[in-house]
Scaffold this motif. Structure first.
Motif, PDB file in Angstrom:
ATOM      1  N   SER A 266      31.106  42.485  36.474  1.00 45.09           N
ATOM      2  CA  SER A 266      31.959  41.356  36.139  1.00 45.09           C
ATOM      3  C   SER A 266      33.395  41.842  36.009  1.00 45.09           C
ATOM      4  O   SER A 266      33.634  42.995  35.643  1.00 45.09           O
ATOM      5  CB  SER A 266      31.512  40.720  34.818  1.00 45.09           C
ATOM      6  N   ASN A 267      34.342  40.953  36.288  1.00 43.64           N
ATOM      7  CA  ASN A 267      35.748  41.328  36.147  1.00 43.64           C
ATOM      8  C   ASN A 267      36.320  40.937  34.780  1.00 43.64           C
ATOM      9  O   ASN A 267      37.499  41.069  34.555  1.00 43.64           O
ATOM     10  CB  ASN A 267      36.594  40.715  37.275  1.00 43.64           C
TER      11      ASN A 267
ATOM     12  N   GLU B  81      38.714  40.971  27.704  1.00 42.30           N
ATOM     13  CA  GLU B  81      39.202  41.971  28.661  1.00 42.30           C
ATOM     14  C   GLU B  81      39.089  41.398  30.063  1.00 42.30           C
ATOM     15  O   GLU B  81      38.136  40.686  30.382  1.00 42.30           O
ATOM     16  CB  GLU B  81      38.369  43.259  28.545  1.00 42.30           C
ATOM     17  N   ILE B  82      40.086  41.705  30.913  1.00 44.04           N
ATOM     18  CA  ILE B  82      40.087  41.279  32.309  1.00 44.04           C
ATOM     19  C   ILE B  82      40.410  42.494  33.162  1.00 44.04           C
ATOM     20  O   ILE B  82      41.377  43.214  32.889  1.00 44.04           O
ATOM     21  CB  ILE B  82      41.117  40.160  32.571  1.00 44.04           C
ATOM     22  N   GLY B  83      39.606  42.739  34.192  1.00 42.34           N
ATOM     23  CA  GLY B  83      39.821  43.866  35.090  1.00 42.34           C
ATOM     24  C   GLY B  83      40.785  43.509  36.211  1.00 42.34           C
ATOM     25  O   GLY B  83      40.571  42.552  36.948  1.00 42.34           O
ATOM     26  N   LEU B  84      41.861  44.294  36.328  1.00 41.97           N
ATOM     27  CA  LEU B  84      42.866  44.084  37.370  1.00 41.97           C
ATOM     28  C   LEU B  84      42.952  45.316  38.258  1.00 41.97           C
ATOM     29  O   LEU B  84      42.841  46.442  37.771  1.00 41.97           O
ATOM     30  CB  LEU B  84      44.244  43.839  36.751  1.00 41.97           C
ATOM     31  N   LYS B  85      43.167  45.104  39.548  1.00 41.58           N
ATOM     32  CA  LYS B  85      43.424  46.223  40.441  1.00 41.58           C
ATOM     33  C   LYS B  85      44.763  46.843  40.054  1.00 41.58           C
ATOM     34  O   LYS B  85      45.641  46.175  39.504  1.00 41.58           O
ATOM     35  CB  LYS B  85      43.445  45.763  41.895  1.00 41.58           C
ATOM     36  N   THR B  86      44.932  48.128  40.353  1.00 43.46           N
ATOM     37  CA  THR B  86      46.145  48.851  39.998  1.00 43.46           C
ATOM     38  C   THR B  86      47.389  48.124  40.502  1.00 43.46           C
ATOM     39  O   THR B  86      47.454  47.743  41.673  1.00 43.46           O
ATOM     40  CB  THR B  86      46.099  50.278  40.582  1.00 43.46           C
ATOM     41  N   GLY B  87      48.337  47.938  39.612  1.00 47.23           N
ATOM     42  CA  GLY B  87      49.604  47.311  39.964  1.00 47.23           C
ATOM     43  C   GLY B  87      49.578  45.796  40.028  1.00 47.23           C
ATOM     44  O   GLY B  87      50.600  45.171  40.320  1.00 47.23           O
ATOM     45  N   LYS B  88      48.446  45.178  39.788  1.00 44.02           N
ATOM     46  CA  LYS B  88      48.326  43.720  39.877  1.00 44.02           C
ATOM     47  C   LYS B  88      48.337  43.094  38.490  1.00 44.02           C
ATOM     48  O   LYS B  88      47.784  43.646  37.542  1.00 44.02           O
ATOM     49  CB  LYS B  88      47.051  43.311  40.615  1.00 44.02           C
TER      50      LYS B  88
ATOM     51  N   GLY C 135      38.606  30.214  36.475  1.00 47.41           N
ATOM     52  CA  GLY C 135      38.469  30.859  37.777  1.00 47.41           C
ATOM     53  C   GLY C 135      38.096  32.325  37.773  1.00 47.41           C
ATOM     54  O   GLY C 135      38.083  32.957  38.830  1.00 47.41           O
ATOM     55  N   LEU C 136      37.782  32.898  36.619  1.00 47.07           N
ATOM     56  CA  LEU C 136      37.429  34.320  36.587  1.00 47.07           C
ATOM     57  C   LEU C 136      36.117  34.602  37.318  1.00 47.07           C
ATOM     58  O   LEU C 136      35.843  35.738  37.661  1.00 47.07           O
ATOM     59  CB  LEU C 136      37.355  34.824  35.142  1.00 47.07           C
TER      60      LEU C 136
END
Length: 181
Positions: free
Chosen positions: A40-41, A53-60, A132-133
């Motif tokens: 899950s993100n 907590e929310i997972g983001l790609k590097t720099g996003k 929208g997650l």
């Protein structure tokens, strides 16, 4: 067969609460990533009600989207089918982007190309919610143009529709500095 779930009490607060939205941040769903050790993100707190907590790609990061006062809305609808023991939970976001310009056209095109999007929304009550997650919210309609009178809209009305398995969740405000741009 009846389900074995008890109800919890609810007390209406004495303080009045204002409806409406103050701010909007969006991100392409593809810029989210799974959190370490999960599929899950996002994570929720122990109550299951608040995104912690929310997972983001590097720099996003989620980017702020300027809103015209009183032109943004969020609606969720739950529909049950007892015969199939199933349900559908839909969300719909409507926002207005003013002006037909290079910037507004670029933003609208980016929304279309991103396909799925996620949003963090600050309500006028001061609370934050996430939509929208799960990755099922995408642009479903865009109406662009200008009215006939000077005070009519010149820009785009955008509808983002989606599905989810849970009611809209609150977002823990302590995580905002790490996810908002």
């Amino acid at each position: 067969m009846a389900c074995l779930k008890s109800l919890t009490s609810y007390s209406k607060g004495c303080k009045k609460v204002s409806g409406g939205v103050s701010k909007l941040w969006m991100i392409a769903y593809s810029d989210l990533q799974y959190l370490t050790g999960t599929v899950s993100n996002f994570k929720v707190d122990a109550t299951g009600n608040m995104v912690s907590e929310i997972g983001l790609k590097t720099g996003k990061k989620f980017v702020e989207v300027g809103l015209i006062k009183n032109t943004f809305g969020v609606v969720e609808n739950y529909a049950s089918t007892p015969e199939a023991n199933s349900f559908e939970l839909t969300t719909e976001i409507t926002l207005v982007v003013s002006d037909i310009s290079i910037d507004s056209r670029t933003f609208v095109n980016n929304l279309l190309e991103a396909s799925e999007v996620a949003c963090i929304i600050q309500l006028r009550s001061g609370k934050y919610i996430a939509v929208g997650l799960s990755g099922y919210n995408e642009v479903s309609a865009i109406a662009g143009g200008t009215g006939v009178a000077g005070a009519d809209l010149n820009g785009y009305t955008i509808t983002i529709s989606g599905l989810d398995n849970e009611l809209i969740r609150l977002v823990d405000p302590t995580i905002l500095t790490t996810v908002l741009g």
